[in-house]
Design an enzyme around this catalytic site. Structure first.
Site, mmCIF file in Angstrom:
data_model
loop_
_atom_site.group_PDB
_atom_site.id
_atom_site.type_symbol
_atom_site.label_atom_id
_atom_site.label_comp_id
_atom_site.label_asym_id
_atom_site.label_seq_id
_atom_site.Cartn_x
_atom_site.Cartn_y
_atom_site.Cartn_z
ATOM 1 N N LYS A 1 13.699 -33.177 70.858
ATOM 2 C CA LYS A 1 12.980 -31.979 71.337
ATOM 3 C C LYS A 1 11.551 -32.305 71.742
ATOM 4 O O LYS A 1 11.089 -31.933 72.818
ATOM 5 C CB LYS A 1 12.931 -30.875 70.250
ATOM 6 C CG LYS A 1 14.256 -30.427 69.717
ATOM 7 C CD LYS A 1 14.088 -29.385 68.620
ATOM 8 C CE LYS A 1 13.335 -29.865 67.393
ATOM 9 N NZ LYS A 1 14.017 -30.934 66.634
ATOM 10 N N ARG B 1 12.992 -21.240 64.127
ATOM 11 C CA ARG B 1 13.914 -22.061 63.343
ATOM 12 C C ARG B 1 14.732 -21.210 62.393
ATOM 13 O O ARG B 1 15.535 -21.758 61.627
ATOM 14 C CB ARG B 1 13.113 -23.077 62.523
ATOM 15 C CG ARG B 1 13.053 -24.474 63.122
ATOM 16 C CD ARG B 1 12.116 -25.294 62.255
ATOM 17 N NE ARG B 1 12.388 -26.698 62.282
ATOM 18 C CZ ARG B 1 11.718 -27.581 63.029
ATOM 19 N NH1 ARG B 1 10.770 -27.195 63.830
ATOM 20 N NH2 ARG B 1 12.007 -28.858 62.957
ATOM 21 N N ARG C 1 11.344 -43.701 64.401
ATOM 22 C CA ARG C 1 10.289 -42.914 65.059
ATOM 23 C C ARG C 1 8.905 -43.332 64.577
ATOM 24 O O ARG C 1 8.680 -43.529 63.393
ATOM 25 C CB ARG C 1 10.493 -41.413 64.767
ATOM 26 C CG ARG C 1 9.333 -40.558 65.285
ATOM 27 C CD ARG C 1 9.736 -39.138 65.507
ATOM 28 N NE ARG C 1 9.983 -38.391 64.270
ATOM 29 C CZ ARG C 1 10.365 -37.106 64.265
ATOM 30 N NH1 ARG C 1 10.540 -36.448 65.393
ATOM 31 N NH2 ARG C 1 10.582 -36.498 63.115
ATOM 32 N N ARG D 1 6.042 -40.967 59.912
ATOM 33 C CA ARG D 1 5.835 -39.704 59.195
ATOM 34 C C ARG D 1 6.440 -39.773 57.801
ATOM 35 O O ARG D 1 7.506 -40.318 57.611
ATOM 36 C CB ARG D 1 6.467 -38.553 59.975
ATOM 37 C CG ARG D 1 5.511 -37.903 60.962
ATOM 38 C CD ARG D 1 6.213 -36.986 61.919
ATOM 39 N NE ARG D 1 7.082 -35.995 61.276
ATOM 40 C CZ ARG D 1 7.769 -35.079 61.954
ATOM 41 N NH1 ARG D 1 7.685 -35.022 63.274
ATOM 42 N NH2 ARG D 1 8.537 -34.219 61.319
ATOM 43 N N ARG E 1 16.455 -32.373 55.545
ATOM 44 C CA ARG E 1 16.115 -31.619 56.756
ATOM 45 C C ARG E 1 17.356 -31.297 57.577
ATOM 46 O O ARG E 1 17.437 -30.235 58.195
ATOM 47 C CB ARG E 1 15.100 -32.410 57.589
ATOM 48 C CG ARG E 1 13.704 -32.380 56.947
ATOM 49 C CD ARG E 1 12.859 -33.545 57.386
ATOM 50 N NE ARG E 1 12.489 -33.435 58.779
ATOM 51 C CZ ARG E 1 12.199 -34.477 59.563
ATOM 52 N NH1 ARG E 1 12.283 -35.700 59.090
ATOM 53 N NH2 ARG E 1 11.849 -34.283 60.814
HETATM 54 P P1 ADP Z 1 11.354 -32.378 63.608
HETATM 55 O O1 ADP Z 1 11.298 -32.078 65.071
HETATM 56 O O2 ADP Z 1 11.400 -33.807 63.295
HETATM 57 O O3 ADP Z 1 12.342 -31.556 62.858
HETATM 58 P P2 ADP Z 1 8.857 -30.905 63.380
HETATM 59 O O4 ADP Z 1 7.701 -31.750 63.698
HETATM 60 O O5 ADP Z 1 9.313 -29.928 64.394
HETATM 61 O O6 ADP Z 1 10.020 -31.896 62.945
HETATM 62 O O7 ADP Z 1 8.606 -30.114 62.026
HETATM 63 C C1 ADP Z 1 8.167 -30.789 60.868
HETATM 64 C C2 ADP Z 1 8.186 -29.835 59.686
HETATM 65 O O8 ADP Z 1 7.291 -28.740 59.948
HETATM 66 C C3 ADP Z 1 9.524 -29.182 59.390
HETATM 67 O O9 ADP Z 1 10.364 -29.998 58.580
HETATM 68 C C4 ADP Z 1 9.081 -27.912 58.664
HETATM 69 O O10 ADP Z 1 8.698 -28.176 57.332
HETATM 70 C C5 ADP Z 1 7.819 -27.538 59.433
HETATM 71 N N1 ADP Z 1 8.113 -26.622 60.560
HETATM 72 C C6 ADP Z 1 7.964 -26.866 61.886
HETATM 73 N N2 ADP Z 1 8.314 -25.799 62.625
HETATM 74 C C7 ADP Z 1 8.703 -24.845 61.737
HETATM 75 C C8 ADP Z 1 9.196 -23.523 61.869
HETATM 76 N N3 ADP Z 1 9.377 -22.943 63.077
HETATM 77 N N4 ADP Z 1 9.497 -22.845 60.730
HETATM 78 C C9 ADP Z 1 9.327 -23.400 59.515
HETATM 79 N N5 ADP Z 1 8.882 -24.642 59.319
HETATM 80 C C10 ADP Z 1 8.555 -25.370 60.421
HETATM 81 P P1 ADP Z 2 12.513 -34.087 67.579
HETATM 82 O O1 ADP Z 2 11.254 -33.519 68.149
HETATM 83 O O2 ADP Z 2 13.735 -33.337 67.991
HETATM 84 O O3 ADP Z 2 12.425 -34.261 66.096
HETATM 85 P P2 ADP Z 2 11.724 -36.590 68.846
HETATM 86 O O4 ADP Z 2 11.469 -36.208 70.260
HETATM 87 O O5 ADP Z 2 10.552 -36.834 67.976
HETATM 88 O O6 ADP Z 2 12.733 -35.549 68.160
HETATM 89 O O7 ADP Z 2 12.665 -37.895 68.876
HETATM 90 C C1 ADP Z 2 13.050 -38.558 67.675
HETATM 91 C C2 ADP Z 2 12.976 -40.080 67.900
HETATM 92 O O8 ADP Z 2 13.988 -40.483 68.837
HETATM 93 C C3 ADP Z 2 11.665 -40.557 68.495
HETATM 94 O O9 ADP Z 2 11.368 -41.797 67.939
HETATM 95 C C4 ADP Z 2 11.949 -40.676 69.991
HETATM 96 O O10 ADP Z 2 11.164 -41.695 70.594
HETATM 97 C C5 ADP Z 2 13.426 -41.046 70.020
HETATM 98 N N1 ADP Z 2 14.171 -40.441 71.138
HETATM 99 C C6 ADP Z 2 14.010 -39.208 71.668
HETATM 100 N N2 ADP Z 2 14.908 -38.974 72.652
HETATM 101 C C7 ADP Z 2 15.669 -40.089 72.739
HETATM 102 C C8 ADP Z 2 16.794 -40.483 73.574
HETATM 103 N N3 ADP Z 2 17.307 -39.641 74.481
HETATM 104 N N4 ADP Z 2 17.312 -41.705 73.371
HETATM 105 C C9 ADP Z 2 16.817 -42.546 72.433
HETATM 106 N N5 ADP Z 2 15.775 -42.249 71.626
HETATM 107 C C10 ADP Z 2 15.205 -41.032 71.778
#
Ligand code: ADP
Ligand code: ADP
Ligand code: ZN
Length: 218
Positions: free
Chosen positions: A13, A88, A127, A160, A171
């Site tokens: 995302k 979410r 990541r 992270r 998660r």
């Molecule tokens: P990822 O894309 O890896 O799931 P994010 O960076 O989007 O992680 O979110 C990291 C953390 O921030 C989540 O695990 C949660 O604890 C919190 N968080 C982010 N967005 C929301 C949301 N819309 N509602 C509740 N918690 C959130």
């Molecule tokens: P999210 O926001 O959904 O948690 P991220 O965009 O942070 O996910 O992506 C998670 C990890 O996977 C990052 O290290 C990113 O560089 C890698 N990644 C994202 N999209 C792709 C893809 N299409 N193929 C391979 N690796 C990817």
């Protein structure tokens, strides 16, 4: 346009949001980034959110909804925005609908990214994130041109705290239980487009563009 990106952690995302915002000059709001910044600065919101984030749980709805509603009140979102990681929960989706309706606005599209657990664990364990500007890399799939530093701002990249195996599993469970119900919610409203998140980054980006160019899915 008003677009939401939803999907399990690690599906891509943030990567796609960053690129789409650059391509189209859209205002991007990543709630994870906003929350991490609040934690870093030690604001009251950050202090309350930290324990939830470290545990891999969701930050309570009232906190996140309050935070987003403040952010959406900024002038820069009047012409549209890209929401990455919000809503979410169903409660957040309902709150968003109300916030937008009050301004005579509505969502145009919800992009749901999909990938199975194996792909996700691989993505999250490799990541690396920039603590200063929020850019995201992958040690194998999307390495920084500057090695261990951010290609955008030069800060040293970090893994992270919540990208460790036990927290990743937690998660994923939270996603299935609390966030996955959003798919039916948005499908019912005719807003949902599903995208295969396992394809290479550029292929996923092309698919996202295609979805945005045909804003009202059947
Ligand atoms: P990822 O894309 O890896 O799931 P994010 O960076 O989007 O992680 O979110 C990291 C953390 O921030 C989540 O695990 C949660 O604890 C919190 N968080 C982010 N967005 C929301 C949301 N819309 N509602 C509740 N918690 C959130
Ligand atoms: P999210 O926001 O959904 O948690 P991220 O965009 O942070 O996910 O992506 C998670 C990890 O996977 C990052 O290290 C990113 O560089 C890698 N990644 C994202 N999209 C792709 C893809 N299409 N193929 C391979 N690796 C990817
Ligand atoms: Zn950076």
């Amino acid at each position: 346009m008003r677009v939401v990106f939803v999907g399990p952690p690690g599906v891509g995302k943030g990567t796609q949001a960053q690129r789409l915002a650059e391509r189209r000059g859209m205002v991007k709001i990543s709630t994870g980034d906003v929350l991490r910044e609040a934690v870093r600065q030690g604001t009251p919101l950050g202090v309350r959110a930290k324990a939830f984030m470290d545990a891999g749980s969701l930050v309570p709805d009232d906190l996140v909804i309050g935070m987003l509603s403040e952010r959406l009140a900024g002038d820069d979102t009047a012409r549209g925005c890209l929401l990455d990681g919000f809503p979410r929960t169903i409660a957040q989706a309902e709150a968003l609908e109300k916030m937008l309706a009050r301004r005579g606005e509505a969502l145009d599209l919800v992009v749901a990214f999909e990938a199975d657990h194996e792909v996700i664990v691989d993505r999250l364990s490799g990541r690396r994130s920039c603590p200063r500007c929020g850019k995201v890399y992958h040690v194998r799939f999307d390495p920084s041109p500057a090695g261990a530093r951010c290609g955008g701002c030069g800060a040293e990249l970090v893994q992270r705290e919540d990208d460790r195996e036990a927290t990743i599993r937690r998660r994923l469970k939270v996603y299935e239980e609390e966030t996955a119900p959003l798919l039916a919610y948005y499908r019912d409203r005719g807003l949902l487009v599903q995208v295969d998140g396992t394809a290479p980054i550029d292929a996923v980006a092309a698919r996202v563009d295609e979805a945005l160019n045909a804003p009202r899915p059947a």
